[in-house]
Scaffold this motif. Sequence first.
Motif, PDB file in Angstrom:
ATOM      1  N   THR A 156       0.841  -1.192   0.000  1.00 56.96           N
ATOM      2  CA  THR A 156       0.000   0.000   0.000  1.00 56.96           C
ATOM      3  C   THR A 156       0.880   1.248   0.000  1.00 56.96           C
ATOM      4  N   PRO A 157       0.340   2.386  -0.434  1.00 53.70           N
ATOM      5  CA  PRO A 157       1.105   3.634  -0.355  1.00 53.70           C
ATOM      6  C   PRO A 157       1.524   3.963   1.074  1.00 53.70           C
ATOM      7  N   GLU A 158       0.684   3.600   2.047  1.00 56.22           N
ATOM      8  CA  GLU A 158       0.990   3.876   3.441  1.00 56.22           C
ATOM      9  C   GLU A 158       2.239   3.114   3.892  1.00 56.22           C
ATOM     10  N   THR A 159       2.398   1.878   3.426  1.00 58.73           N
ATOM     11  CA  THR A 159       3.599   1.106   3.757  1.00 58.73           C
ATOM     12  C   THR A 159       4.832   1.756   3.153  1.00 58.73           C
TER      13      THR A 159
ATOM     14  N   ILE B 202       3.666   2.508  -5.125  1.00 53.19           N
ATOM     15  CA  ILE B 202       4.846   3.369  -4.968  1.00 53.19           C
ATOM     16  C   ILE B 202       4.590   4.725  -5.626  1.00 53.19           C
ATOM     17  N   ALA B 203       4.008   4.694  -6.812  1.00 47.55           N
ATOM     18  CA  ALA B 203       3.712   5.946  -7.509  1.00 47.55           C
ATOM     19  C   ALA B 203       2.710   6.782  -6.715  1.00 47.55           C
TER      20      ALA B 203
ATOM     21  N   LYS C 244       3.947   2.486 -17.485  1.00 47.53           N
ATOM     22  CA  LYS C 244       2.625   3.100 -17.510  1.00 47.53           C
ATOM     23  C   LYS C 244       2.015   3.110 -16.110  1.00 47.53           C
ATOM     24  N   ALA C 245       2.185   2.006 -15.382  1.00 52.26           N
ATOM     25  CA  ALA C 245       1.608   1.894 -14.035  1.00 52.26           C
ATOM     26  C   ALA C 245       2.295   2.820 -13.042  1.00 52.26           C
ATOM     27  N   SER C 246       3.581   3.061 -13.239  1.00 47.56           N
ATOM     28  CA  SER C 246       4.369   3.813 -12.257  1.00 47.56           C
ATOM     29  C   SER C 246       4.633   5.256 -12.651  1.00 47.56           C
ATOM     30  N   GLY C 247       4.303   5.635 -13.863  1.00 49.56           N
ATOM     31  CA  GLY C 247       4.682   6.963 -14.331  1.00 49.56           C
ATOM     32  C   GLY C 247       6.161   7.041 -14.631  1.00 49.56           C
ATOM     33  N   ASN C 248       6.681   5.990 -15.259  1.00 49.00           N
ATOM     34  CA  ASN C 248       8.097   5.910 -15.674  1.00 49.00           C
ATOM     35  C   ASN C 248       9.065   5.924 -14.492  1.00 49.00           C
ATOM     36  N   LEU C 249       8.685   5.258 -13.412  1.00 52.65           N
ATOM     37  CA  LEU C 249       9.553   5.213 -12.236  1.00 52.65           C
ATOM     38  C   LEU C 249      10.638   4.134 -12.314  1.00 52.65           C
TER      39      LEU C 249
END
Length: 389
Positions: A72-75, A110-111, A162-167
């Motif tokens: 999760t983003p919180e983690t 992560i994004a 695409k899922a990460s915004g090019n991370l």
Amino acid sequence: MTGILYGIDPATQHGRKISIQDGRIVSIEKDDAAKLSLSGEKTTPLPYISAGLIDLQINGYAGLDLNSGELTPETVSALCRKLCELGVTSWLPTLITASKSSIISALQSIAEARRTDWLAEQMIAGVHVEGPSISPLEGPRGAHPLQHVRAPSLDEFDEWQKASGNLVTLVTIAPEQTGAIDYIRALTVQNITVSIGHSAASPDDIHQAVEVGASMSTHLGNGVAATMPRHPNLIWAQLANDKLSAGFIADGWHLSPDTFKAMLRARGFERSFLVSDSVALAGMPAGRYEQAIGGTVEVSENGRIGVADTPYLAGAGLPLAANVPIAMQMANLSLSEALQLATSNPGHFINGRGKLQIGERADLISFIYEPQMKQLDIQAVWVAGKRVI
């Protein structure tokens, strides 16, 4: 945002005064008067001050797991704050071999953390995908799940971006995998760092991968077969290739002191860097834990993580702040040399971060260190000029 920081230069042992403004270092002055005290009334030495630590390979820490399948983003945000306490100011969340949907979901989390959390945005300089195109063989594969090992796919890589915004900025691959050479070439054209790891490649495979763009070795000396020909083999091939940089896990268990020292000399100091490769059980209390991967795993009092009742490791258990002094001991390095292996050298792969120089990002740590200490004692941390610890 402005500020003035004081500390001791680990290289020269002189005091220095550092001014920061708008997240950047604007001046660095020698200031030995500050070495005695800030007030002029006491003689308590100041802590050292350095660029913040940079870790290109973190799977988790203190029970926070990037590869749980339910990230999760919180983690992610919680892990950023825990890493700050350990002196890390920039890092690459590392996702290991997993199903396509699990990797996509983790990348999205992560994004999202970066979109909603200033600290995560500043600290997370990209993502390291370690796999899934690695060796399927026991030994080289390590703890990566066999059922998810697969050949590289540019379509899948495009879905990651695409899922990460090019991370995704770093990918570890075994160059002997079907289609790996074309994949490495294509990623290199996109300015993605490609690293060789978890591999049973031949020397020819290694050199061909480097020829088309591979530029790094993932935790060199680990993620390989327990036994192999004396020579030639893929370790010698990577050490001999002058175009490769190499990450090392300097925890005293993944590499013996002699091995680490010899590899560091062979690879060359400027092309070497430290990684923690810490897993979720790192930093947890000593004891036995049941894991989805690895079964019963034991965390020892000294931080070693191993498969219970066996001599085998089950991940890395120490943070980079502990690996720095261990690297000093194993390879007879000075504090400033070991810090370089954990700051500017890995920073080369994330837009040149990790430099305490005028004009650079004010990612800084203040810490106490004495030779008998097991890790750097972090006193304060600044990320992009903002004090966060």
